[in-house]
Write a protein that holds these residues in place. Structure first.
Motif, PDB file in Angstrom:
ATOM      1  N   PHE A  48      -2.699   5.936  22.447  1.00  0.00           N
ATOM      2  CA  PHE A  48      -2.598   4.623  22.157  1.00  0.00           C
ATOM      3  C   PHE A  48      -3.421   3.878  22.780  1.00  0.00           C
ATOM      4  N   PRO A  49      -4.730   3.552  22.315  1.00  0.00           N
ATOM      5  CA  PRO A  49      -5.657   3.018  23.071  1.00  0.00           C
ATOM      6  C   PRO A  49      -5.289   1.395  23.551  1.00  0.00           C
ATOM      7  N   ILE A  50      -4.545   0.796  23.060  1.00  0.00           N
ATOM      8  CA  ILE A  50      -4.184  -0.413  23.442  1.00  0.00           C
ATOM      9  C   ILE A  50      -3.423  -0.601  24.743  1.00  0.00           C
ATOM     10  N   ALA A  51      -2.671   0.798  25.021  1.00  0.00           N
ATOM     11  CA  ALA A  51      -1.625   0.832  26.140  1.00  0.00           C
ATOM     12  C   ALA A  51      -2.278   0.347  27.423  1.00  0.00           C
ATOM     13  N   SER A  52      -3.381   1.056  27.551  1.00  0.00           N
ATOM     14  CA  SER A  52      -4.033   0.671  29.002  1.00  0.00           C
ATOM     15  C   SER A  52      -5.382   1.063  28.928  1.00  0.00           C
ATOM     16  N   PRO A  53      -6.415   0.521  29.760  1.00  0.00           N
ATOM     17  CA  PRO A  53      -7.660   0.951  29.843  1.00  0.00           C
ATOM     18  C   PRO A  53      -7.863   2.543  30.097  1.00  0.00           C
ATOM     19  N   ALA A  77       0.721  -2.690  13.937  1.00  0.00           N
ATOM     20  CA  ALA A  77       0.117  -3.329  12.848  1.00  0.00           C
ATOM     21  C   ALA A  77      -0.483  -4.909  13.584  1.00  0.00           C
ATOM     22  N   LEU A  78      -1.274  -4.975  14.407  1.00  0.00           N
ATOM     23  CA  LEU A  78      -1.701  -6.243  15.149  1.00  0.00           C
ATOM     24  C   LEU A  78      -3.359  -5.889  15.250  1.00  0.00           C
ATOM     25  N   ASP A  79      -4.042  -6.981  15.165  1.00  0.00           N
ATOM     26  CA  ASP A  79      -5.352  -7.075  15.198  1.00  0.00           C
ATOM     27  C   ASP A  79      -6.002  -6.507  16.562  1.00  0.00           C
ATOM     28  N   LYS A  80      -5.198  -6.915  17.672  1.00  0.00           N
ATOM     29  CA  LYS A  80      -5.868  -6.342  18.762  1.00  0.00           C
ATOM     30  C   LYS A  80      -5.764  -4.727  19.041  1.00  0.00           C
ATOM     31  N   ASP A  81      -4.653  -4.345  18.583  1.00  0.00           N
ATOM     32  CA  ASP A  81      -4.213  -2.766  18.458  1.00  0.00           C
ATOM     33  C   ASP A  81      -5.342  -2.235  17.710  1.00  0.00           C
ATOM     34  N   ILE A  82      -5.594  -2.653  16.341  1.00  0.00           N
ATOM     35  CA  ILE A  82      -6.422  -2.076  15.647  1.00  0.00           C
ATOM     36  C   ILE A  82      -8.063  -2.099  15.856  1.00  0.00           C
ATOM     37  N   GLU A  87     -12.488   0.837  18.127  1.00  0.00           N
ATOM     38  CA  GLU A  87     -13.613   1.275  19.335  1.00  0.00           C
ATOM     39  C   GLU A  87     -13.516   2.474  19.977  1.00  0.00           C
ATOM     40  N   ALA A  88     -12.120   2.986  20.410  1.00  0.00           N
ATOM     41  CA  ALA A  88     -11.783   4.109  20.864  1.00  0.00           C
ATOM     42  C   ALA A  88     -12.304   5.427  20.087  1.00  0.00           C
ATOM     43  N   ILE A  89     -11.938   5.294  18.794  1.00  0.00           N
ATOM     44  CA  ILE A  89     -12.472   6.644  17.961  1.00  0.00           C
ATOM     45  C   ILE A  89     -13.991   6.315  17.252  1.00  0.00           C
ATOM     46  N   LYS A  90     -14.514   5.691  17.689  1.00  0.00           N
ATOM     47  CA  LYS A  90     -15.924   5.187  17.035  1.00  0.00           C
ATOM     48  C   LYS A  90     -16.729   6.162  17.206  1.00  0.00           C
ATOM     49  N   PRO A  91     -16.911   7.156  18.611  1.00  0.00           N
ATOM     50  CA  PRO A  91     -17.942   8.193  18.742  1.00  0.00           C
ATOM     51  C   PRO A  91     -17.504   9.344  17.823  1.00  0.00           C
ATOM     52  N   ALA A  92     -16.165   9.355  17.234  1.00  0.00           N
ATOM     53  CA  ALA A  92     -15.626  10.747  16.688  1.00  0.00           C
ATOM     54  C   ALA A  92     -16.642  11.246  15.493  1.00  0.00           C
ATOM     55  N   ALA A  93     -16.449  12.536  15.088  1.00  0.00           N
ATOM     56  CA  ALA A  93     -17.117  13.097  13.979  1.00  0.00           C
ATOM     57  C   ALA A  93     -16.281  12.859  12.929  1.00  0.00           C
ATOM     58  N   LYS A 129      -7.471  -4.000   7.333  1.00  0.00           N
ATOM     59  CA  LYS A 129      -8.169  -4.303   8.437  1.00  0.00           C
ATOM     60  C   LYS A 129      -8.764  -2.949   9.255  1.00  0.00           C
ATOM     61  N   ALA A 130      -7.685  -2.045   9.174  1.00  0.00           N
ATOM     62  CA  ALA A 130      -8.262  -0.731   9.819  1.00  0.00           C
ATOM     63  C   ALA A 130      -9.148   0.027   8.849  1.00  0.00           C
ATOM     64  N   ARG A 131      -9.083  -0.254   7.546  1.00  0.00           N
ATOM     65  CA  ARG A 131     -10.215   0.184   6.424  1.00  0.00           C
ATOM     66  C   ARG A 131     -11.473  -0.208   6.721  1.00  0.00           C
ATOM     67  N   ASN A 132     -11.537  -1.450   7.512  1.00  0.00           N
ATOM     68  CA  ASN A 132     -12.915  -1.984   7.545  1.00  0.00           C
ATOM     69  C   ASN A 132     -13.656  -0.981   8.775  1.00  0.00           C
TER      70      ASN A 132
END
Length: 514
Positions: A48-53, A77-82, A87-93, A129-132
Motif C-alpha cells: 500500500f504505497p501511500i501507507a509509509s515511505p 480512490a484518492l489522488d495522492k494514493d493513486i 510511482e511505485a509500480i513504474k519500474p515493473a515489467a 486517473k489510474a488509467r493515465n
C-alpha cells in the motif's frame, strides 16, 4: 475440453501484512516476492504505497526485481494514493493499480460520510486517473458482501466504462455464505451490461471460516481471479488461503472449470518462509501446509496408506513441496554441499558473504546437533538474513541457574553498540529471568504480547523455534530465534524484537498510517 485460467492474486505482502504484528521489512518482502514469482503467482499485491515511505520503497523494489508476475500497488480512490501507487509500480515489467472505495450503506454512511451518487463519481474519477498511468486497473467495491445489489451493478458498470479491466467483489468482513455469495457474483456478471469487458475477482475474509468456500463458490459462478494469501494470513481471522484454493482446484478437476499455473511444489517452502518472517506459526492441522496434513497415526489409516496411498490421501505430499525430511548434511559437509541443498530448497542467498555467514552458523549447529534437516536449514538462513551488522543489541552470552524449589537466576551479557554490558536478574522461570536481565540492560519497557515455542524437527536435540511479539506505544514487532537450547532461543527472539523496535526497518502498522 480446454479450461479457463484462474488468475491467482496474492496479497500476502499487503493484506497479509495487516495482521497485527506481521509487518515486514523491505528485504523480507523482496524474499517473499521472489518465492511467489517462482511459484508463478499471476499478480503480487506488493503493498500500500501511500501507507509509509518504507512501504513505497518495498513496492518499488519488488517492481524492479519481479519480471514474471504482475506487481500491484493498492490505492484508495484518492489522488495522492493513486499517484504514489503509480510511482511505485513504474519500474515493473507488468504493473497494476488497484483502487477501491466502500459501497455498502454502513460504510458509505458511517466511514466515508458520502452519498451514493458521490461514491460513484469518485470511483469513476479514480479509475480514469489510474488509467493515465497503466492500462491494468483493478477496481474494488469495499464491503461488497454487505452492499445493495442494484448499487453494485451501477457502480461496477461505470467503473468498467471508465477503464477498469478487473472488478473485485470483496467479502471484506467475512459475512457471506458460499451459495449466497456465489449466486451474487453470478448475478452481477449476468446483469451488468458490460461485464464481458472485465475479469471478475473475489477477495474473501475468514471471519466465519468460509473464505475459501466463498471464493470457490464464486469461481463456479464465473469469477476468474481469486485474491488470497499464503497460510491464509490477513486481518482479523485472515484471508482465503492460497494453498487451499489452488489445491482444491487441482485435486478436483472434475468439479472446477478452471486451472491455475501455480507450481505447487513451491507451496510448502513459501509457507515456511512467510511463517518465519511474520512469526505466525502454522497450526499443525492446517490444510496442505500444516505439519499433520500428511501424517497418519491411526493404525487403520496407517495400514490403508501403506497398502495404497490414495485410501487416505487425496494429494501427494511431494506435489505441494513436502519432502521425506531426509538427512543430507552433517558436521563434515562442505560449503558447496550446503549451497546445493539450499538451492534445491528454493533458497537463494544474495551474496557470498551471506553464504559464508550461513555456513558458519551451519557448522556451529552441526557441532551441537547430529542430524541437520531441511527445516533446520530454512530457520538457519532466516536467522542469518535477519541478523544485521548494525543491530543495536547483540546477545553475547546467557547463563541460567534453575533448581527445584529455588528461584531461577540469569546472567546475561549483551553487546550494546559495540560495548559489552551485563545484568543479573531473577524470574518465575528461566526464560522470565533472562528477559528480566535483558530489560535491565536495555531499559526497554515494551510489553510482551506473545511468546510461542515450536519444535522445528523431532528428537531431543531438535532446535526450538521461539517467536515473541512486543508492543510499545501502539507499535508491534515480532522477534525470532532458534537454538537447541530453548532458553538461548528465547533470548535471541527477544533481542531480535528489541532491535526492530529501535530501528526504522519496521514501519508503522498499515492501519495506523493512513
Amino acid at each position: 475440453m480446454s479450461k479457463d485460467r484462474l488468475i491467482i492474486f496474492d496479497t500476502t505482502l499487503r493484506d497479509g501484512e495487516q495482521s497485527p504484528g506481521a509487518s515486514m521489512t523491505r528485504d523480507e518482502k523482496i524474499r517473499i516476492a521472489k518465492m511467489l514469482e517462482q511459484m508463478r503467482v499471476d499478480v503480487i499485491e506488493a503493498g500500500f504505497p501511500i501507507a509509509s515511505p518504507d512501504d513505497f520503497e518495498a513496492v518499488k523494489a519488488i517492481a524492479q526485481i519481479v519480471r514474471e508476475s504482475t506487481v500491484c500497488g493498492l490505492a484508495r480512490a484518492l489522488d495522492k494514493d493513486i499517484e504514489r501507487a503509480a510511482e511505485a509500480i513504474k519500474p515493473a515489467a507488468s504493473g497494476r493499480i488497484h483502487t477501491f472505495i466502500a459501497t455498502s450503506p454502513i460504510h458509505m454512511q458511517n466511514k466515508l460520510r458520502m452519498e451514493p451518487d458521490a461514491v460513484v463519481e469518485q470511483a469513476i474519477y479514480a479509475v480514469k486517473k489510474a488509467r493515465n498511468y497503466t492500462d491494468d486497473v483493478e477496481f474494488s467495491c469495499e464491503d461488497a458482501g454487505r452492499s445493495e445489489f442494484e448499487f453494485l451493478c451501477r457502480i461496477i458498470e461505470q467503473a468498467i466504462k471508465a477503464g477498469a479491466r478487473t472488478i473485485n467483489i470483496p467479502d471484506t468482513v467475512g459475512y457471506q455464505i458460499p451459495h449466497v455469495f456465489g449466486d451474487m457474483v453470478g448475478r452481477l456478471i449476468q446483469t451488468i451490461p458490460n461485464a464481458d469487458q472485465a475479469i471478475f475477482s473475489v477477495h474473501c475474509h475468514n471471519d466465519l471460516g468460509l473464505a475459501v468456500g466463498n471464493s470457490l463458490a464464486a469461481v463456479m459462478q464465473g469469477a476468474r481471479q481469486v485474491e488470497c494469501t499464503i497460510n491464509g494470513l490477513g486481518e482479523r481471522a485472515g484471508n482465503a488461503s492460497l494453498e487451499e484454493v489452488v489445491m482444491a482446484i487441482r485435486t478436483r478437476p472434475d468439479v472446477f472449470p478452471v486451472e491455475t499455473r501455480i507450481v505447487t511444489q513451491h507451496i510448502v517452502p513459501t509457507s515456511r518462509l512467510v511463517s518465519g518472517v511474520t512469526g505466525f506459526v502454522v497450526q499443525p492441522n492446517k490444510a496442505i501446509v500444516g505439519a499433520n496434513a500428511f501424517a497418519h497415526e491411526s493404525g487403520i489409516h496407517q495400514d490403508g496408506v501403506l497398502k495404497h496411498r490414495e485410501t487416505y490421501e487425496i494429494m501427494r505430499a511431494q506435489d505441494v513441496g513436502w519432502s521425506d525430511n531426509k538427512i543430507v548434511l552433517g558436521k563434515h559437509s562442505g560449503r558447496n554441499a550446503l549451497k546445493t541443498r539450499l538451492q534445491e530448497l528454493g533458497i537463494e542467498l544474495a551474496t557470498e558473504e551471506a553464504l559464508n555467514a550461513a555456513f558458519s552458523r551451519f557448522k556451529d549447529l552441526a557441532d551441537r546437533k547430529h542430524d541437520i534437516y531441511d527445516e533446520d536449514l530454512r530457520i538457519l538462513v532466516l536467522e542469518t538474513e535477519a541478523h544485521q551488522a548494525t543491530d543495536t543489541y547483540e546477545l553475547v552470552s546467557s547463563s541460567v541457574c534453575s533448581a527445584t524449589g529455588e528461584t531461577p537466576n540469569a546472567l546475561v551479557v549483551l553487546k550494546v553498540q559495540g560495548q559489552e554490558l551485563s545484568a543479573e536478574a531473577q524470574g518465575s522461570g528461566p526464560v522470565d529471568a533472562v528477559y528480566s536481565a535483558i530489560r535491565a540492560i536495555t531499559k526497554e519497557t515494551a510489553d510482551l504480547q506473545l511468546y510461542s515455542v515450536n519444535a522445528i524437527t523431532s528428537g531431543t536435540d531438535a532446535q526450538g523455534e521461539v517467536t515473541v511479539r512486543l508492543e510499545k506505544a501502539g507499535r508491534m514487532v515480532h522477534g525470532h530465534g532458534a537454538d537447541t537450547d530453548i532458553v538461548i532461543a528465547s533470548a535471541k527472539a527477544y533481542v531480535d524484537a528489541l532491535n526492530k523496535l529501535v530501528t526504522q526497518d519496521e514501519r508503522e502498522h498499515p492501519q495506523h498510517s493512513v
